[in-house]
Write a protein that holds these residues in place. Structure first.
Motif, PDB file in Angstrom:
ATOM      1  N   TRP A   1       6.492  28.879 -17.853  1.00  0.00           N
ATOM      2  CA  TRP A   1       7.096  28.498 -19.123  1.00  0.00           C
ATOM      3  C   TRP A   1       8.019  29.580 -19.643  1.00  0.00           C
ATOM      4  O   TRP A   1       9.056  29.302 -20.240  1.00  0.00           O
ATOM      5  CB  TRP A   1       6.018  28.184 -20.155  1.00  0.00           C
ATOM      6  CG  TRP A   1       5.128  27.053 -19.735  1.00  0.00           C
ATOM      7  CD1 TRP A   1       3.786  27.106 -19.494  1.00  0.00           C
ATOM      8  CD2 TRP A   1       5.526  25.702 -19.476  1.00  0.00           C
ATOM      9  NE1 TRP A   1       3.319  25.880 -19.105  1.00  0.00           N
ATOM     10  CE2 TRP A   1       4.362  24.989 -19.089  1.00  0.00           C
ATOM     11  CE3 TRP A   1       6.738  25.028 -19.524  1.00  0.00           C
ATOM     12  CZ2 TRP A   1       4.383  23.644 -18.758  1.00  0.00           C
ATOM     13  CZ3 TRP A   1       6.765  23.686 -19.200  1.00  0.00           C
ATOM     14  CH2 TRP A   1       5.603  22.995 -18.826  1.00  0.00           C
TER      15      TRP A   1
ATOM     16  N   LEU B   1      16.458  26.818 -19.473  1.00  0.00           N
ATOM     17  CA  LEU B   1      16.914  25.613 -20.180  1.00  0.00           C
ATOM     18  C   LEU B   1      18.077  25.937 -21.107  1.00  0.00           C
ATOM     19  O   LEU B   1      19.081  25.213 -21.157  1.00  0.00           O
ATOM     20  CB  LEU B   1      15.766  25.021 -21.013  1.00  0.00           C
ATOM     21  CG  LEU B   1      14.746  24.120 -20.315  1.00  0.00           C
ATOM     22  CD1 LEU B   1      13.669  23.694 -21.311  1.00  0.00           C
ATOM     23  CD2 LEU B   1      15.417  22.891 -19.709  1.00  0.00           C
TER      24      LEU B   1
ATOM     25  N   VAL C   1      22.300  29.845 -29.498  1.00  0.00           N
ATOM     26  CA  VAL C   1      21.366  30.881 -29.068  1.00  0.00           C
ATOM     27  C   VAL C   1      20.303  31.083 -30.148  1.00  0.00           C
ATOM     28  O   VAL C   1      19.104  31.185 -29.858  1.00  0.00           O
ATOM     29  CB  VAL C   1      22.113  32.200 -28.771  1.00  0.00           C
ATOM     30  CG1 VAL C   1      21.145  33.295 -28.374  1.00  0.00           C
ATOM     31  CG2 VAL C   1      23.153  31.977 -27.679  1.00  0.00           C
TER      32      VAL C   1
ATOM     33  N   ALA D   1      17.696  28.260 -30.145  1.00  0.00           N
ATOM     34  CA  ALA D   1      16.743  28.377 -29.043  1.00  0.00           C
ATOM     35  C   ALA D   1      15.730  29.490 -29.326  1.00  0.00           C
ATOM     36  O   ALA D   1      14.520  29.333 -29.092  1.00  0.00           O
ATOM     37  CB  ALA D   1      17.486  28.638 -27.735  1.00  0.00           C
TER      38      ALA D   1
ATOM     39  N   VAL E   1      11.639  28.986 -29.427  1.00  0.00           N
ATOM     40  CA  VAL E   1      10.747  29.775 -28.567  1.00  0.00           C
ATOM     41  C   VAL E   1       9.777  30.562 -29.442  1.00  0.00           C
ATOM     42  O   VAL E   1       8.575  30.672 -29.130  1.00  0.00           O
ATOM     43  CB  VAL E   1      11.567  30.714 -27.648  1.00  0.00           C
ATOM     44  CG1 VAL E   1      10.665  31.716 -26.945  1.00  0.00           C
ATOM     45  CG2 VAL E   1      12.357  29.898 -26.624  1.00  0.00           C
TER      46      VAL E   1
ATOM     47  N   GLY F   1       1.392  30.115 -27.627  1.00  0.00           N
ATOM     48  CA  GLY F   1       1.999  30.145 -26.297  1.00  0.00           C
ATOM     49  C   GLY F   1       1.199  29.435 -25.227  1.00  0.00           C
ATOM     50  O   GLY F   1       1.448  29.626 -24.036  1.00  0.00           O
TER      51      GLY F   1
ATOM     52  N   THR G   1      -0.373  26.051 -23.039  1.00  0.00           N
ATOM     53  CA  THR G   1       0.316  24.961 -22.331  1.00  0.00           C
ATOM     54  C   THR G   1       0.844  23.906 -23.296  1.00  0.00           C
ATOM     55  O   THR G   1       1.967  23.421 -23.153  1.00  0.00           O
ATOM     56  CB  THR G   1      -0.651  24.313 -21.328  1.00  0.00           C
ATOM     57  OG1 THR G   1      -1.151  25.332 -20.470  1.00  0.00           O
ATOM     58  CG2 THR G   1       0.063  23.262 -20.488  1.00  0.00           C
TER      59      THR G   1
ATOM     60  N   TRP H   1       4.097  24.991 -24.785  1.00  0.00           N
ATOM     61  CA  TRP H   1       5.232  24.934 -23.857  1.00  0.00           C
ATOM     62  C   TRP H   1       5.654  23.500 -23.600  1.00  0.00           C
ATOM     63  O   TRP H   1       6.833  23.208 -23.424  1.00  0.00           O
ATOM     64  CB  TRP H   1       4.884  25.630 -22.544  1.00  0.00           C
ATOM     65  CG  TRP H   1       4.554  27.078 -22.723  1.00  0.00           C
ATOM     66  CD1 TRP H   1       3.369  27.680 -22.452  1.00  0.00           C
ATOM     67  CD2 TRP H   1       5.407  28.097 -23.233  1.00  0.00           C
ATOM     68  NE1 TRP H   1       3.425  29.017 -22.753  1.00  0.00           N
ATOM     69  CE2 TRP H   1       4.667  29.300 -23.234  1.00  0.00           C
ATOM     70  CE3 TRP H   1       6.728  28.116 -23.698  1.00  0.00           C
ATOM     71  CZ2 TRP H   1       5.199  30.499 -23.672  1.00  0.00           C
ATOM     72  CZ3 TRP H   1       7.256  29.322 -24.134  1.00  0.00           C
ATOM     73  CH2 TRP H   1       6.498  30.496 -24.119  1.00  0.00           C
ATOM     74  N   ILE H   2       4.656  22.594 -23.565  1.00  0.00           N
ATOM     75  CA  ILE H   2       4.984  21.193 -23.281  1.00  0.00           C
ATOM     76  C   ILE H   2       5.762  20.572 -24.441  1.00  0.00           C
ATOM     77  O   ILE H   2       6.582  19.673 -24.249  1.00  0.00           O
ATOM     78  CB  ILE H   2       3.690  20.412 -22.948  1.00  0.00           C
ATOM     79  CG1 ILE H   2       3.293  20.747 -21.509  1.00  0.00           C
ATOM     80  CG2 ILE H   2       3.868  18.919 -23.129  1.00  0.00           C
ATOM     81  CD1 ILE H   2       1.972  20.174 -21.086  1.00  0.00           C
TER      82      ILE H   2
ATOM     83  N   LEU I   1       7.655  22.566 -26.436  1.00  0.00           N
ATOM     84  CA  LEU I   1       8.888  23.367 -26.530  1.00  0.00           C
ATOM     85  C   LEU I   1      10.030  22.797 -25.681  1.00  0.00           C
ATOM     86  O   LEU I   1      11.168  22.687 -26.169  1.00  0.00           O
ATOM     87  CB  LEU I   1       8.606  24.818 -26.113  1.00  0.00           C
ATOM     88  CG  LEU I   1       9.841  25.732 -26.016  1.00  0.00           C
ATOM     89  CD1 LEU I   1      10.507  25.893 -27.376  1.00  0.00           C
ATOM     90  CD2 LEU I   1       9.470  27.106 -25.450  1.00  0.00           C
ATOM     91  N   ALA I   2       9.717  22.432 -24.416  1.00  0.00           N
ATOM     92  CA  ALA I   2      10.787  22.028 -23.495  1.00  0.00           C
ATOM     93  C   ALA I   2      11.623  20.866 -24.040  1.00  0.00           C
ATOM     94  O   ALA I   2      12.844  20.982 -24.155  1.00  0.00           O
ATOM     95  CB  ALA I   2      10.217  21.714 -22.118  1.00  0.00           C
TER      96      ALA I   2
ATOM     97  N   LEU J   1      13.690  21.975 -27.074  1.00  0.00           N
ATOM     98  CA  LEU J   1      14.873  22.762 -26.711  1.00  0.00           C
ATOM     99  C   LEU J   1      15.996  21.843 -26.234  1.00  0.00           C
ATOM    100  O   LEU J   1      17.160  21.993 -26.623  1.00  0.00           O
ATOM    101  CB  LEU J   1      14.530  23.747 -25.574  1.00  0.00           C
ATOM    102  CG  LEU J   1      13.873  25.065 -25.936  1.00  0.00           C
ATOM    103  CD1 LEU J   1      13.584  25.862 -24.665  1.00  0.00           C
ATOM    104  CD2 LEU J   1      14.769  25.888 -26.861  1.00  0.00           C
ATOM    105  N   VAL J   2      15.642  20.886 -25.387  1.00  0.00           N
ATOM    106  CA  VAL J   2      16.651  19.993 -24.817  1.00  0.00           C
ATOM    107  C   VAL J   2      17.285  19.127 -25.905  1.00  0.00           C
ATOM    108  O   VAL J   2      18.514  19.015 -26.007  1.00  0.00           O
ATOM    109  CB  VAL J   2      16.021  19.106 -23.714  1.00  0.00           C
ATOM    110  CG1 VAL J   2      17.036  18.088 -23.211  1.00  0.00           C
ATOM    111  CG2 VAL J   2      15.501  19.978 -22.581  1.00  0.00           C
TER     112      VAL J   2
ATOM    113  N   ALA K   1      19.559  21.091 -28.169  1.00  0.00           N
ATOM    114  CA  ALA K   1      20.834  21.432 -27.536  1.00  0.00           C
ATOM    115  C   ALA K   1      21.739  20.203 -27.441  1.00  0.00           C
ATOM    116  O   ALA K   1      22.964  20.317 -27.503  1.00  0.00           O
ATOM    117  CB  ALA K   1      20.598  22.021 -26.142  1.00  0.00           C
ATOM    118  N   LEU K   2      21.131  19.022 -27.285  1.00  0.00           N
ATOM    119  CA  LEU K   2      21.933  17.800 -27.117  1.00  0.00           C
ATOM    120  C   LEU K   2      22.649  17.387 -28.409  1.00  0.00           C
ATOM    121  O   LEU K   2      23.729  16.806 -28.352  1.00  0.00           O
ATOM    122  CB  LEU K   2      21.050  16.648 -26.643  1.00  0.00           C
ATOM    123  CG  LEU K   2      20.952  16.446 -25.133  1.00  0.00           C
ATOM    124  CD1 LEU K   2      20.001  15.298 -24.819  1.00  0.00           C
ATOM    125  CD2 LEU K   2      22.329  16.151 -24.532  1.00  0.00           C
TER     126      LEU K   2
END
Lengths: 449, 449
Positions: free
Chosen positions: A366, A373, B346, B349, B353, B361, B363, B366-367, B369-370, B373-374, B377-378
């Protein structure tokens, strides 16, 4: 990103709107077995539709289509597809395509461009012919590379003029490409030729020369064009169009030096199966998500990791097909480019998350995933944001070897095959960061003042 | 994103390049204590520099500056700053600003626009005056809201014309705003007035009227302008400019309804301290990274989480200051907007994080977060990519309440203060996804055909 830079292909240029397009589609076309020749599909578009679209992209319009043989089928096709053309009937089409040019030229009523429904040209070739100021100008090809020279009409040239034109001509300097631009007086020459019983288009040119008039020559040397008479020629034209579309790609090194040699063959299959560019974009996106799913299973099974890696490279190849299909079928659109670029971002993220999952999904995975990413999203964002802000293309980066989507997917594919998902993630993140710097530096310089 | 939409302010319009700008900077300006009045800094720019930049943005040029009092200081300032103006000396500036207009008009040699170095206008006001075709047109204000009416020159109007102009005038319809556009013949009227011992600019207008000529009126009603004579007026002009710059923001609801009321005060401080817009962008970015760092410590200490949340909102407020500082000091630039938008990505993001780290922090963090983040950004990518591809602004979304950067940072700040980092992350991700759909839908519709 594969279709992103082709935006100019979707824009209609109307440089010389006063020239009417005359497409001759009246001949019998007996040599192609399935239906009337103008309706034969070549690289996703019927020949007639392709001719109309080519003229439209070259700025010619309005467009007149002269029909005779199989006029009902063509009429039905035009009505069904909503093709914006005026259909004009040549009842005496058996007299030859000179009589069809005559009918078309009369319908035009002003300067017109004559082309054959069974000839495939690129819009640039049409634009080139349009630049001639002569009363009658013929597109010739002094380096015919794609047509059957035996079957073609030959020309003899002198000082940029055609001095002789005939099926049999020796010596000759080139072939007649079947594209001409004419002032209305050419119609009268066609009438005089017809009055003497000569109904062919070649007879009109010969009569024009016999009357001592200037017949200008515009040399297409280098621009590919095909006269589609046989199924073999149709297949050859199709391959030529798709390979040219594949060469038109402006994306990265991996695309141009590796993927292209496979993608054009896939694009040919997509075109023959009747897929639209957006459908191919969807297939590529679906394949990317599928590859990500298989890759993610790599935590359980090394075989899935390898298979996922291979699938990623296949998805990368298919990613280039939408643009090839679009260009080969004259269907490139800004909307398609926009759809493609947004889906690419989602696909990129899915693959990176899959790598992290394949690496076991632990804290280390991660921690590498998050910056990867972000950096991956920033690479296209810097470009899009620069172009949106300044209204001009991002200047070329300092280091010409770009780490774009094609290279990114190759690294991910290799990481899968080599069973090193974490290392792959780290490499993608690091190279993407370098690429961000590589794009920002010239952007910053170019934005001064 | 705060400076992204203001691009048009950085573009020089040269609609009427044939009009010369004449800035009167020869008066003694005794009421402002520090140095010559034209060099008094108001909202980050010396009054003279601001006048030059305002004329330049309105498309006026070349620019002549008439000096007299303190000419050496002004000359030194112009040389030091590289201001592109022609300095013209009025040795008899004590005779009044009519004599300075005369000197400036002679130097212009053609149609010219007269403005005072100590008057602050918006470029739009100058553009409005330039549209008058009259031989002599005066900007008047029938609804003066920002100037000292007692001190101002009054005008009486009839059918869009000035029929009387004087310091004392009763009844009167408005005030003279100190901006005029003149044909060369106005110079001769000034010469005749001066020959009779009348050196003021008002005497030139009165002479023009006495000679039976038409003096057109252009009403600025609604456009703010300030005549800076006293330190109090300078401070008032400064506040006015910064508040107008803050109102000029086109970003989200949180910015406009919440942040703006604090940000304009901070912007005023930044301007008084002499910060450039890019420096303020840097400060905002640094503050965002600092807030992310404090937020990340939230895993260890709840107090850090709360402090981090508060810092995020402060960073969000400062994020709007660069654009306000840029607009108020007439320094808006595409480069600044580009820098800002890349750094924002930046910063976004880093904050997400930080939330994941603050959530421990694990699992689950993180699951969440991903995709967050995407999706984050989109949101800007869809906009930038649409604008880069189509060369026009993204059409307004279906749901007008946008989830932009200001709303995103507010959610992150609240998540910190409420000590719910994981929930905050999930909310940011979910709302960003909805916002992506909200932007894609109209983009897709608008891209048809």
């Amino acid at each position: 990103m594969a279709r992103f830079r082709e935006k100019v292909h979707g824009v209609t240029e109307r440089a010389l709107p006063e020239t009417v397009g005359v497409i001759l589609a009246a001949g019998s076309g007996t040599r192609l077995n399935h239906g009337p020749k103008p309706l034969k599909r070549v690289a996703g578009r019927a020949l007639l539709e392709r001719a109309v679209e080519t003229l439209r992209l070259a700025g010619v319009g309005p467009i007149v289509v002269v029909v005779g043989h199989a006029k009902e089928e063509i009429e039905r096709y035009v009505a069904a597809t909503g093709l914006e053309v005026e259909l004009v009937l040549n009842g005496d089409f058996q007299l030859g395509n000179g009589s069809s040019a005559l009918v078309g030229g009369r319908a035009a009523g002003r300067r017109f461009l004559v082309t054959m429904a069974d000839h495939v040209f690129e819009p640039d070739a049409v634009r080139k012919v349009l630049t001639s100021p002569a009363a009658f100008a013929l597109a010739v090809d002094t380096r015919p590379g794609f047509c059957d020279v035996e079957e073609a009409t030959k020309v003899r040239l002198e000082d940029g003029r055609v001095v002789a034109v005939a099926r049999q001509l020796d010596p000759c300097d080139g072939v007649d490409a079947g594209l001409a631009v004419c002032d209305p007086e050419v119609v009268f020459a066609a009438e005089r030729a017809l009055a003497e019983g000569e109904g062919s288009w070649n007879a009109v040119k010969q009569r024009w020369l016999a009357e001592g008039r200037e017949l200008a020559a515009v040399d297409l040397a280098g621009s590919p064009w095909v006269d589609v008479d046989t199924p073999a020629e149709a297949a050859r034209a199709e391959r030529l169009l798709v390979r040219r579309a594949a060469r038109g790609r402006s994306d990265g090194l991996v695309s141009r030096r590796l993927n292209r040699y496979v993608s054009w063959r896939l694009s040919l299959l997509f075109l023959r199966a009747g897929f639209t560019p957006n459908a191919v974009t969807g297939i590529g996106f679906g394949l990317t998500l599928f590859a990500a799913g298989v890759l993610a299973l790599g935590a359980e099974s090394p075989a899935a990791l390898v298979a996922g890696g291979l699938l990623v490279q296949l998805a990368s190849i298919v990613d280039g097909c939408d643009g090839e299909v679009a260009r080969a079928s004259l269907r490139a659109s800004l909307r398609g480019a926009f759809l493609d670029t947004v889906l690419d971002r989602v696909g990129d993220a899915a693959l990176l998350v899959a790598l992290a999952l394949a690496a076991g999904g632990g804290t280390s995975a991660w921690i590498v995933l998050a910056p990867a990413l972000v950096a991956t999203a920033l690479v296209p964002y810097v470009k899009a944001s620069f172009e949106a802000t300044f209204g001009r293309p991002l200047p070329p980066p300092a280091v010409r070897v770009r780490f774009g989507r094609d290279a990114r997917l190759l690294v991910i594919a290799l990481a899968g095959v080599a069973m090193q998902p974490l290392a792959g993630l780290a490499v993608v993140g690091a190279l993407s960061l370098l690429e961000v710097a590589n794009r920002l530096a010239p952007a910053w310089r170019a934005s001064a003042g």
